[in-house]
Design a protein around this motif. Structure first.
Motif, PDB file in Angstrom:
ATOM      1  N   ASP A  38      76.499  29.130  24.933  1.00 18.79           N
ATOM      2  CA  ASP A  38      76.762  28.517  24.082  1.00 18.79           C
ATOM      3  C   ASP A  38      75.936  27.430  23.974  1.00 18.79           C
ATOM      4  O   ASP A  38      75.831  26.197  24.595  1.00 18.79           O
ATOM      5  CB  ASP A  38      77.687  27.663  22.884  1.00 18.79           C
ATOM      6  N   THR A  39      74.731  26.990  22.585  1.00 20.22           N
ATOM      7  CA  THR A  39      73.205  26.490  22.994  1.00 20.22           C
ATOM      8  C   THR A  39      73.368  24.886  21.341  1.00 20.22           C
ATOM      9  O   THR A  39      74.008  25.583  20.100  1.00 20.22           O
ATOM     10  CB  THR A  39      71.914  26.694  22.289  1.00 20.22           C
ATOM     11  N   THR A  40      73.269  24.257  21.400  1.00 16.45           N
ATOM     12  CA  THR A  40      73.257  23.487  20.991  1.00 16.45           C
ATOM     13  C   THR A  40      71.947  23.315  20.035  1.00 16.45           C
ATOM     14  O   THR A  40      70.825  23.575  21.016  1.00 16.45           O
ATOM     15  CB  THR A  40      72.990  21.703  21.188  1.00 16.45           C
ATOM     16  N   HIS A  41      72.166  22.895  18.723  1.00 13.08           N
ATOM     17  CA  HIS A  41      70.689  23.891  18.183  1.00 13.08           C
ATOM     18  C   HIS A  41      70.234  21.852  17.581  1.00 13.08           C
ATOM     19  O   HIS A  41      70.470  21.542  16.689  1.00 13.08           O
ATOM     20  CB  HIS A  41      70.800  24.606  16.517  1.00 13.08           C
ATOM     21  N   VAL A  42      68.849  21.924  17.889  1.00 17.53           N
ATOM     22  CA  VAL A  42      67.861  20.869  17.851  1.00 17.53           C
ATOM     23  C   VAL A  42      67.154  20.932  17.202  1.00 17.53           C
ATOM     24  O   VAL A  42      66.251  21.841  17.246  1.00 17.53           O
ATOM     25  CB  VAL A  42      67.164  20.448  19.625  1.00 17.53           C
ATOM     26  N   TYR A  43      66.341  19.890  16.095  1.00 20.18           N
ATOM     27  CA  TYR A  43      65.208  20.350  15.596  1.00 20.18           C
ATOM     28  C   TYR A  43      64.816  18.747  15.234  1.00 20.18           C
ATOM     29  O   TYR A  43      65.395  18.036  15.226  1.00 20.18           O
ATOM     30  CB  TYR A  43      65.779  20.412  13.721  1.00 20.18           C
ATOM     31  N   ARG A  51      57.816  16.202  24.420  1.00 20.47           N
ATOM     32  CA  ARG A  51      58.611  14.715  24.525  1.00 20.47           C
ATOM     33  C   ARG A  51      60.037  14.652  25.199  1.00 20.47           C
ATOM     34  O   ARG A  51      60.483  14.577  25.490  1.00 20.47           O
ATOM     35  CB  ARG A  51      57.945  13.907  24.162  1.00 20.47           C
ATOM     36  N   PHE A  52      60.476  15.496  23.770  1.00 20.43           N
ATOM     37  CA  PHE A  52      62.020  16.054  23.830  1.00 20.43           C
ATOM     38  C   PHE A  52      62.665  16.570  24.661  1.00 20.43           C
ATOM     39  O   PHE A  52      63.469  16.788  25.837  1.00 20.43           O
ATOM     40  CB  PHE A  52      62.146  16.652  22.469  1.00 20.43           C
ATOM     41  N   VAL A  53      61.975  17.749  25.153  1.00 23.74           N
ATOM     42  CA  VAL A  53      62.381  18.565  26.549  1.00 23.74           C
ATOM     43  C   VAL A  53      62.234  18.027  27.690  1.00 23.74           C
ATOM     44  O   VAL A  53      62.780  18.061  28.553  1.00 23.74           O
ATOM     45  CB  VAL A  53      61.221  20.371  25.609  1.00 23.74           C
ATOM     46  N   ALA A  54      60.474  17.312  28.157  1.00 17.14           N
ATOM     47  CA  ALA A  54      60.907  16.947  29.120  1.00 17.14           C
ATOM     48  C   ALA A  54      61.789  15.616  29.136  1.00 17.14           C
ATOM     49  O   ALA A  54      62.266  15.712  30.625  1.00 17.14           O
ATOM     50  CB  ALA A  54      58.813  15.884  28.977  1.00 17.14           C
ATOM     51  N   VAL A  88      74.868  20.831  32.223  1.00 19.76           N
ATOM     52  CA  VAL A  88      75.487  20.140  31.591  1.00 19.76           C
ATOM     53  C   VAL A  88      75.451  20.562  30.293  1.00 19.76           C
ATOM     54  O   VAL A  88      76.092  20.353  29.006  1.00 19.76           O
ATOM     55  CB  VAL A  88      75.378  18.900  31.720  1.00 19.76           C
ATOM     56  N   GLY A  89      74.691  21.330  29.804  1.00 17.29           N
ATOM     57  CA  GLY A  89      74.698  22.517  28.542  1.00 17.29           C
ATOM     58  C   GLY A  89      73.420  23.109  28.702  1.00 17.29           C
ATOM     59  O   GLY A  89      72.401  22.353  28.586  1.00 17.29           O
ATOM     60  N   THR A  90      73.515  23.498  27.095  1.00 17.82           N
ATOM     61  CA  THR A  90      72.195  24.380  26.906  1.00 17.82           C
ATOM     62  C   THR A  90      72.240  23.930  25.681  1.00 17.82           C
ATOM     63  O   THR A  90      72.474  24.016  24.731  1.00 17.82           O
ATOM     64  CB  THR A  90      72.225  26.586  27.066  1.00 17.82           C
ATOM     65  N   LEU A  91      70.369  24.428  24.666  1.00 16.83           N
ATOM     66  CA  LEU A  91      69.920  23.493  23.646  1.00 16.83           C
ATOM     67  C   LEU A  91      69.073  24.370  23.212  1.00 16.83           C
ATOM     68  O   LEU A  91      68.173  25.037  24.318  1.00 16.83           O
ATOM     69  CB  LEU A  91      69.210  22.111  24.087  1.00 16.83           C
ATOM     70  N   SER A  92      68.779  25.135  22.200  1.00 14.97           N
ATOM     71  CA  SER A  92      67.669  25.979  21.693  1.00 14.97           C
ATOM     72  C   SER A  92      67.256  25.096  21.036  1.00 14.97           C
ATOM     73  O   SER A  92      67.969  23.676  19.926  1.00 14.97           O
ATOM     74  CB  SER A  92      68.280  26.711  20.141  1.00 14.97           C
TER      75      SER A  92
END
Length: 297
Positions: A38-43, A51-54, A88-92
């Motif tokens: 279950d992924t949180t979608h981040v735009y 920089r965000f992913v890091a 602690v969680g998956t993000l797309s």
């Protein structure tokens, strides 16, 4: 005469149409695969993507998928896309290089389902509406649905089921609603997801959501799709409350916030006690706002 009347009554009863049976509640399977899918979608803007992913990895740890540029929408578009797998969680994460086609960008989560057609049918029977018809993507199929109260989410299905590691802590999908929609959302989501109510606090302290002197309803749920926290208030929320999509549980909140700060993450609401936890709101590079908490000791 009495016998004739009885015969006529019997004939009328026999000729009368049968009453329809009481409708049965629709039943369906549990379509959830597991909370690690279950992924949180981040735009974010493309220039903020790396920089965000890091900053996510520096804050929570974890790994990423290979970054690429894909079309993930039903109509032509191009986005940088990468999956971030934290304990602690998956993000797309998406960084669109073209304008974002409707209805994408407003969905909060992507839920992997076992059977997308059956899951969509079950969701529609339980009050959800499709914002877009199911469509193919490079590795499967997708759909975006909306629940009462304007809660948008994506269901996805992969041709080859992925295999992600189990989570150390399951994150919570944080949903803010007013009383106008809360009961309808809860009823329909619980019926679809087969969720269990963990707690339903009718008068939680408003300080939790930036409303000192008020109270709000706080409903915690759990299901195969993970955890959900539904916060029901008058909607008069000061910024940044209501802007966070996901709450992440960690073992050491001060230590996590220190790592986050070193990675350029801004603390918007300092750590404070609330409803059995210590909680803070933060903003990552690129603008993503999240709640981070640790269970009260």
């Amino acid at each position: 005469m009495k016998r004739l009347m009885l015969l006529l009554a019997a004939a009328l009863i026999a000729a009368a149409p049968a009453l329809p049976a009481a409708p049965r509640a629709a039943t369906h399977a549990d379509y959830a695969v597991g909370p690690q899918y279950d992924t949180t979608h981040v735009y974010v803007a493309p220039e903020d993507f790396d920089r965000f992913v890091a900053s996510l990895i520096a804050t929570f740890g974890g790994t990423t998928s290979q970054q690429g540029v894909f079309q993930v929408t039903a109509t032509p578009s191009k986005t940088i896309s990468q999956l971030v797998l934290t304990p602690v969680g998956t993000l797309s994460v998406f960084g669109f290089k073209t304008p974002i086609p409707y209805p994408f960008g407003a969905e909060r989560t992507g839920y992997l389902v076992k059977d997308i057609d059956a899951a969509v049918d079950a969701a529609r029977r339980n009050g959800a509406a499709r914002l877009i018809a199911t469509f193919p993507d490079p590795i499967g199929r997708d759909v975006v649905v909306q629940w009462p109260g304007g809660v948008n989410m994506q269901f996805y299905w992969h041709t080859t089921r992925p295999a992600y590691p189990a989570l150390t802590h399951v994150p919570e999908n944080r949903v803010y609603l007013t009383p106008d929609a809360a009961d309808a959302f809860l009823r329909h989501w619980i019926a679809f997801s087969k969720a269990r109510i963990v707690s339903d606090v009718k008068r939680a302290p408003g300080e939790d959501i930036g409303q000192p002197g008020k109270s709000y309803r706080r409903v915690a749920l759990t299901s195969g799709f993970g955890r959900m926290l539904v916060m029901v208030s008058d909607g008069q929320l000061p910024w940044p409350y209501g802007r966070e999509l996901t709450g992440y549980e960690v073992d050491d909140l001060p230590g996590t916030l220190a790592k986050a700060a070193a990675a350029g993450v801004e603390t918007l609401v300092p750590a404070h006690a609330e409803s059995g936890r210590s909680s803070a709101l933060v903003r990552f590079p690129g603008g993503y706002i999240a709640e981070i908490h640790a269970a009260a000791r």
